[in-house]
Scaffold this motif. Structure first.
Motif, mmCIF file in Angstrom:
data_model
loop_
_atom_site.group_PDB
_atom_site.id
_atom_site.type_symbol
_atom_site.label_atom_id
_atom_site.label_comp_id
_atom_site.label_asym_id
_atom_site.label_seq_id
_atom_site.Cartn_x
_atom_site.Cartn_y
_atom_site.Cartn_z
ATOM 1 N N ALA A 285 0.827 -1.214 0.000
ATOM 2 C CA ALA A 285 0.000 0.000 0.000
ATOM 3 C C ALA A 285 0.858 1.260 0.000
ATOM 4 O O ALA A 285 0.565 2.235 -0.710
ATOM 5 C CB ALA A 285 -0.939 0.008 1.209
ATOM 6 N N PHE A 286 1.933 1.260 0.788
ATOM 7 C CA PHE A 286 2.794 2.435 0.853
ATOM 8 C C PHE A 286 3.728 2.517 -0.350
ATOM 9 O O PHE A 286 4.236 3.588 -0.676
ATOM 10 C CB PHE A 286 3.572 2.460 2.171
ATOM 11 N N GLN A 287 3.945 1.414 -1.008
ATOM 12 C CA GLN A 287 4.779 1.405 -2.208
ATOM 13 C C GLN A 287 3.980 1.757 -3.471
ATOM 14 O O GLN A 287 4.575 2.128 -4.495
ATOM 15 C CB GLN A 287 5.395 0.009 -2.411
ATOM 16 N N ALA A 288 2.655 1.643 -3.394
ATOM 17 C CA ALA A 288 1.803 1.660 -4.594
ATOM 18 C C ALA A 288 2.049 2.845 -5.519
ATOM 19 O O ALA A 288 2.129 2.681 -6.746
ATOM 20 C CB ALA A 288 0.331 1.615 -4.174
ATOM 21 N N PHE A 289 2.173 4.056 -4.978
ATOM 22 C CA PHE A 289 2.307 5.250 -5.812
ATOM 23 C C PHE A 289 3.580 6.033 -5.490
ATOM 24 O O PHE A 289 3.642 7.236 -5.723
ATOM 25 C CB PHE A 289 1.066 6.139 -5.672
ATOM 26 N N ARG A 296 0.822 7.163 -15.685
ATOM 27 C CA ARG A 296 0.415 7.180 -17.085
ATOM 28 C C ARG A 296 0.762 8.545 -17.667
ATOM 29 O O ARG A 296 1.105 9.479 -16.960
ATOM 30 C CB ARG A 296 -1.097 6.960 -17.198
ATOM 31 N N GLU A 297 0.656 8.652 -18.969
ATOM 32 C CA GLU A 297 0.770 9.977 -19.588
ATOM 33 C C GLU A 297 -0.503 10.775 -19.273
ATOM 34 O O GLU A 297 -1.569 10.197 -19.114
ATOM 35 C CB GLU A 297 0.939 9.844 -21.105
ATOM 36 N N PRO A 303 7.849 17.090 -16.690
ATOM 37 C CA PRO A 303 8.938 17.486 -15.790
ATOM 38 C C PRO A 303 8.465 17.799 -14.370
ATOM 39 O O PRO A 303 9.276 17.842 -13.452
ATOM 40 C CB PRO A 303 9.520 18.734 -16.472
ATOM 41 N N ARG A 304 7.145 18.004 -14.196
ATOM 42 C CA ARG A 304 6.619 18.295 -12.857
ATOM 43 C C ARG A 304 6.341 17.032 -12.034
ATOM 44 O O ARG A 304 5.903 17.134 -10.882
ATOM 45 C CB ARG A 304 5.320 19.104 -12.963
ATOM 46 N N LYS A 305 6.608 15.867 -12.596
ATOM 47 C CA LYS A 305 6.251 14.642 -11.874
ATOM 48 C C LYS A 305 7.033 14.479 -10.578
ATOM 49 O O LYS A 305 6.589 13.774 -9.667
ATOM 50 C CB LYS A 305 6.441 13.418 -12.770
ATOM 51 N N ALA A 306 8.176 15.130 -10.486
ATOM 52 C CA ALA A 306 8.949 15.092 -9.244
ATOM 53 C C ALA A 306 8.587 16.251 -8.317
ATOM 54 O O ALA A 306 9.168 16.390 -7.240
ATOM 55 C CB ALA A 306 10.443 15.128 -9.543
ATOM 56 N N VAL A 307 7.616 17.072 -8.749
ATOM 57 C CA VAL A 307 7.157 18.209 -7.940
ATOM 58 C C VAL A 307 5.795 17.908 -7.336
ATOM 59 O O VAL A 307 5.583 18.066 -6.131
ATOM 60 C CB VAL A 307 7.077 19.491 -8.797
ATOM 61 N N ASP A 308 4.857 17.475 -8.185
ATOM 62 C CA ASP A 308 3.500 17.221 -7.689
ATOM 63 C C ASP A 308 3.140 15.737 -7.638
ATOM 64 O O ASP A 308 2.078 15.374 -7.153
ATOM 65 C CB ASP A 308 2.465 17.981 -8.513
ATOM 66 N N PHE A 309 4.024 14.872 -8.149
ATOM 67 C CA PHE A 309 3.842 13.420 -8.086
ATOM 68 C C PHE A 309 2.511 12.960 -8.665
ATOM 69 O O PHE A 309 1.915 11.984 -8.209
ATOM 70 C CB PHE A 309 3.996 12.932 -6.640
ATOM 71 N N GLY A 310 2.054 13.681 -9.679
ATOM 72 C CA GLY A 310 0.801 13.314 -10.328
ATOM 73 C C GLY A 310 -0.439 13.808 -9.622
ATOM 74 O O GLY A 310 -1.564 13.524 -10.056
ATOM 75 N N GLY A 311 -0.273 14.549 -8.514
ATOM 76 C CA GLY A 311 -1.417 15.082 -7.791
ATOM 77 C C GLY A 311 -2.018 14.065 -6.837
ATOM 78 O O GLY A 311 -1.361 13.124 -6.392
ATOM 79 N N CYS A 312 -3.277 14.252 -6.525
ATOM 80 C CA CYS A 312 -3.974 13.462 -5.509
ATOM 81 C C CYS A 312 -4.548 12.182 -6.102
ATOM 82 O O CYS A 312 -5.369 12.224 -7.021
ATOM 83 C CB CYS A 312 -5.089 14.302 -4.889
ATOM 84 N N ARG A 313 -4.127 11.041 -5.553
ATOM 85 C CA ARG A 313 -4.622 9.743 -6.041
ATOM 86 C C ARG A 313 -6.096 9.554 -5.682
ATOM 87 O O ARG A 313 -6.860 8.950 -6.449
ATOM 88 C CB ARG A 313 -3.814 8.597 -5.423
ATOM 89 N N ASN A 325 -4.896 7.511 -12.787
ATOM 90 C CA ASN A 325 -5.034 8.616 -13.741
ATOM 91 C C ASN A 325 -4.397 9.886 -13.203
ATOM 92 O O ASN A 325 -4.253 10.064 -11.986
ATOM 93 C CB ASN A 325 -6.502 8.879 -14.051
ATOM 94 N N THR A 326 -4.053 10.778 -14.112
ATOM 95 C CA THR A 326 -3.601 12.109 -13.718
ATOM 96 C C THR A 326 -4.694 12.799 -12.908
ATOM 97 O O THR A 326 -5.880 12.695 -13.235
ATOM 98 C CB THR A 326 -3.287 12.952 -14.968
ATOM 99 N N ASP A 327 -4.307 13.488 -11.857
ATOM 100 C CA ASP A 327 -5.265 14.284 -11.093
ATOM 101 C C ASP A 327 -6.004 15.202 -12.069
ATOM 102 O O ASP A 327 -5.373 15.987 -12.795
ATOM 103 C CB ASP A 327 -4.509 15.115 -10.054
ATOM 104 N N PRO A 328 -7.350 15.147 -12.115
ATOM 105 C CA PRO A 328 -8.096 15.960 -13.089
ATOM 106 C C PRO A 328 -7.920 17.462 -12.936
ATOM 107 O O PRO A 328 -8.266 18.214 -13.851
ATOM 108 C CB PRO A 328 -9.554 15.562 -12.827
ATOM 109 N N VAL A 329 -7.371 17.907 -11.799
ATOM 110 C CA VAL A 329 -7.090 19.332 -11.634
ATOM 111 C C VAL A 329 -6.092 19.817 -12.685
ATOM 112 O O VAL A 329 -6.164 20.968 -13.143
ATOM 113 C CB VAL A 329 -6.551 19.601 -10.208
#
Length: 361
Positions: A285-289, A296-297, A303-313, A325-329
């Protein structure tokens, strides 16, 4: 995960029991009953293991943690471990006797929730008479010398009074004010159309908050962050999945973030069966994301993937049905239209939680 990445904060959800009925409640829709809560010794063991792992800050939260009769004992144990401990409370149940006992136990910081500067609206939001009890709790906290914060969840019903809310916090003598815009998952998602502010409200509130930050500079720290739905880029939820925070639910399940209950693909570990160290380092569970292999794309090549980590799961799951999926925000998300549509939805009535309904055992 590299070896230097250690959790800094443990949020201990001691109970889901609560006297309030806030329509933005971020606890899961299926609340846990008192008989499912882990006991005093379990919590002490969790605190000890968390401190050994590197945790520095502890939040005693709920529901309403004041309903736990062992709260003072837990606070004393945390103090003995050297944890900086915050009681996150509605203020209801904080009598003089209990406040003095918590102070003697070494509790350092109290955060009290406030729903509005207007007492009538505040009690409509809370769903119960509460303002006088909160005022009495604030007076006790100040008298006994706790570090003192106020948390206000912002939404359409109170955002127009953000200036009055900030002034009220200053009058109460708060050291810190957290203006937390509603997060739309759990009960908040159920009431989203009634809670969603207008863009005009948000922009005006931002200006007022910035002015008050200057007015109270050096006297009260104020934090205000634009709500997700009115941003173009997502935030790093909890600083990134499994990077800093551990949340432990009343029944002992451990989560990387407060809303992770809702992700059906996660098999949440339990502190009754596993150590905090194993949960942090090894549990699926802690490794999942963690990292970016799951992405995904457009996240994977962003380049922001190390800043926002894809947003809120949890937000991705709630709005798109898929936590990967990418955070819809995000303006680059193919699901951004779901956010824009939600901002346009309006409703007038709250749906309140009925504590008489059957809850999870």
């Amino acid at each position: 995960m590299t070896t230097h990445e250690r959790p800094t904060t443990l949020l201990a959800e001691l109970t889901h029991r609560c006297p309030l009925h806030c329509p933005y409640c971020s606890n899961p829709l299926d609340l846990l009953r008192a008989e499912s809560e882990i006991g005093t010794e379990d919590w002490k063991r969790v605190f000890t293991q968390a401190r050994e792992l590197g945790v520095l800050q502890l939040g005693l939260s709920g529901g309403e943690p004041m309903v736990r009769k062992d709260l003072e004992e837990l606070a004393a144990h945390a103090r003995g471990l050297g944890l900086y401990t915050t009681l996150v409370t509605s203020g209801l149940g904080l009598t003089r006797k209990r406040a003095e006992a918590l102070r003697a136990a070494g509790l350092e910081h109290v955060q009290i929730s406030v729903q509005d500067a207007d007492p009538v609206v505040a009690e409509r939001i809370a769903g119960v008479s509460s303002v006088k009890q909160k005022q009495a709790a604030v007076a006790l906290v100040k008298e006994l010398g706790f570090a003192f914060s106020i948390n206000v969840v912002l939404h359409r019903a109170n955002l127009d009074r953000i200036g009055e809310i900030i002034d009220l916090a200053a009058d109460y003598g708060a050291d810190r004010l957290e203006l937390a815009n509603t997060q739309y998952y759990g009960w908040g998602l159920k009431n989203r159309a009634s809670l969603m502010p207008t863009r005009t409200q948000v922009l005006e509130a931002k200006e007022i908050a910035q002015e008050r930050m200057q007015r109270y500079k050096g006297r009260m720290q104020i934090t205000f962050v634009l709500p997700d739905y009115f941003e173009e880029l997502p935030k790093a939820c909890y600083g990134g999945w499994g990077r800093y925070y551990i949340v432990v639910a009343p029944d002992g399940r451990a989560l990387p973030c407060h809303g992770a209950y809702a992700i059906p693909s996660l098999e949440l570990p339990n502190v009754r069966e596993q150590s905090i160290g194993w949960i942090w380092h090894e549990s699926p569970a802690f490794q999942a994301f963690r990292g970016d292999a799951w992405m995904r794309e457009p996240c994977r090549s962003c380049p922001r993937k190390a800043v926002d980590f894809g947003g809120c799961r949890c937000q991705a799951l709630a709005l798109t049905g898929d936590a990967t999926n990418t955070d819809p925000v995000c303006a680059l998300s193919p699901h951004r239209h779901l956010i824009d549509r939600a901002v346009r939805e309006q409703a007038d009535e709250y749906v309140y939680r009925d504590y008489a309904e059957p809850q999870r055992a």
